[in-house]
Design a protein around this motif. Structure first.
Motif, short mmCIF file in Angstrom:
data_model
loop_
_atom_site.label_atom_id
_atom_site.label_comp_id
_atom_site.label_asym_id
_atom_site.label_seq_id
_atom_site.Cartn_x
_atom_site.Cartn_y
_atom_site.Cartn_z
N LYS A 37 45.92 20.04 29.01
CA LYS A 37 46.11 19.79 27.38
C LYS A 37 46.27 21.22 27.04
O LYS A 37 46.97 21.78 26.15
CB LYS A 37 45.51 18.92 26.61
N ALA A 38 45.18 22.25 27.09
CA ALA A 38 45.08 23.33 26.49
C ALA A 38 46.10 24.23 26.97
O ALA A 38 46.72 25.30 26.28
CB ALA A 38 43.79 24.12 27.09
N ALA A 39 46.61 24.32 28.52
CA ALA A 39 47.50 24.97 29.04
C ALA A 39 48.89 24.76 28.25
O ALA A 39 49.69 25.37 28.08
CB ALA A 39 47.92 24.89 30.53
N GLU A 40 49.10 23.42 28.10
CA GLU A 40 50.36 22.89 27.36
C GLU A 40 50.46 23.50 25.85
O GLU A 40 51.46 23.82 25.66
CB GLU A 40 50.56 21.33 27.39
N ALA A 41 49.34 23.49 25.31
CA ALA A 41 49.23 23.79 23.75
C ALA A 41 49.44 25.41 23.98
O ALA A 41 49.87 25.82 22.85
CB ALA A 41 47.83 23.58 23.24
N ALA A 42 49.02 26.13 24.85
CA ALA A 42 49.19 27.78 25.08
C ALA A 42 50.67 28.05 25.21
O ALA A 42 50.79 29.14 25.44
CB ALA A 42 48.13 28.14 25.96
N ASP A 100 39.12 28.60 31.68
CA ASP A 100 39.77 28.48 30.56
C ASP A 100 41.36 28.79 30.65
O ASP A 100 41.96 29.92 30.79
CB ASP A 100 39.23 29.68 29.78
N GLY A 102 43.91 27.76 29.29
CA GLY A 102 44.82 28.03 27.80
C GLY A 102 44.96 29.33 27.62
O GLY A 102 45.75 30.22 27.34
N LYS A 103 43.55 30.25 27.72
CA LYS A 103 43.67 31.57 27.49
C LYS A 103 44.31 32.45 28.54
O LYS A 103 45.03 33.29 28.08
CB LYS A 103 42.31 32.26 27.59
N THR A 106 48.08 32.21 27.69
CA THR A 106 48.19 33.13 26.52
C THR A 106 48.52 34.51 26.87
O THR A 106 49.25 35.03 26.34
CB THR A 106 47.24 32.92 25.52
#
Length: 183
Positions: A37-42, A100, A102-103, A106
């Motif tokens: 979910k974090a990867a998709e949001a990023a 992490d 998502g980071k 990004t």
């Protein structure tokens, strides 16, 4: 000023350029649960786990960076023969194997570049596009040279930076003074 044949003299790492590289990077992530979910949001182009691994094994290589979590590396390791020769294999030193995700996504989209010593003891690194202007290119160059200076191995003897040259893709090279980096 290092010898790439010695393991204790390898210069390798990654740095995020403050002004980016000027390229649109396609990032995919192999993760499960919250990390996915974090990867998709990023802003990852595609996110998956076993289904994405099977797709890559089948020949899907329409991406520039592959990011994954440490728990998925056992499965991603099977793709070594496909990803390794193309330089797409995730690596903890390059920051593409991380809890992490998502980071990492990004950073990759923001202009994270990897630098690595080749067999001739040269590091080739993109610092931007000619259309950026002098200030942005100088900021990116400073960031890259600082990162390389900090990555100096303890076993390195003598002069670390022999020379540095900046060149456009098909243009002449311009020498850069490296004495301000103190190595």
């Amino acid at each position: 000023g290092v010898d790439s044949r010695h393991a204790d003299q390898q210069v390798r790492g990654a740095v995020v350029l403050p002004n980016g590289t000027g390229k649109n990077v396609r990032v995919i992530a192999i993760a499960k649960g919250d990390a996915a979910k974090a990867a998709e949001a990023a802003g990852a182009q595609e996110v998956g786990d076993d289904d994405l691994i099977a797709k890559i094994a089948g020949g899907y290589l329409d991406f520039d960076v592959l990011v994954t979590t440490p728990d998925m590396m056992g499965r991603v390791g099977r793709l070594g023969k496909v990803l390794g020769p193309r330089g797409l294999m995730p690596n903890p030193k390059a920051g593409t194997v991380t809890p992490d995700v998502g980071k990492a996504v990004t950073d990759a989209k923001a202009g994270k570049i990897e630098y690595r010593l080749d067999k001739q003891n040269i590091i080739h690194v993109p610092i931007g596009k000619a259309s950026f202007g002098a200030e942005k290119l100088m900021t990116n160059l400073d960031t890259v040279l600082d990162a390389i200076a900090k990555a100096k191995p303890a076993a390195a003897k003598g002069q670390y930076f022999k020379s540095a040259t900046v060149a456009t893709t098909m243009g002449p090279g311009v020498r850069v003074a490296t004495n301000k980096y103190g190595v």
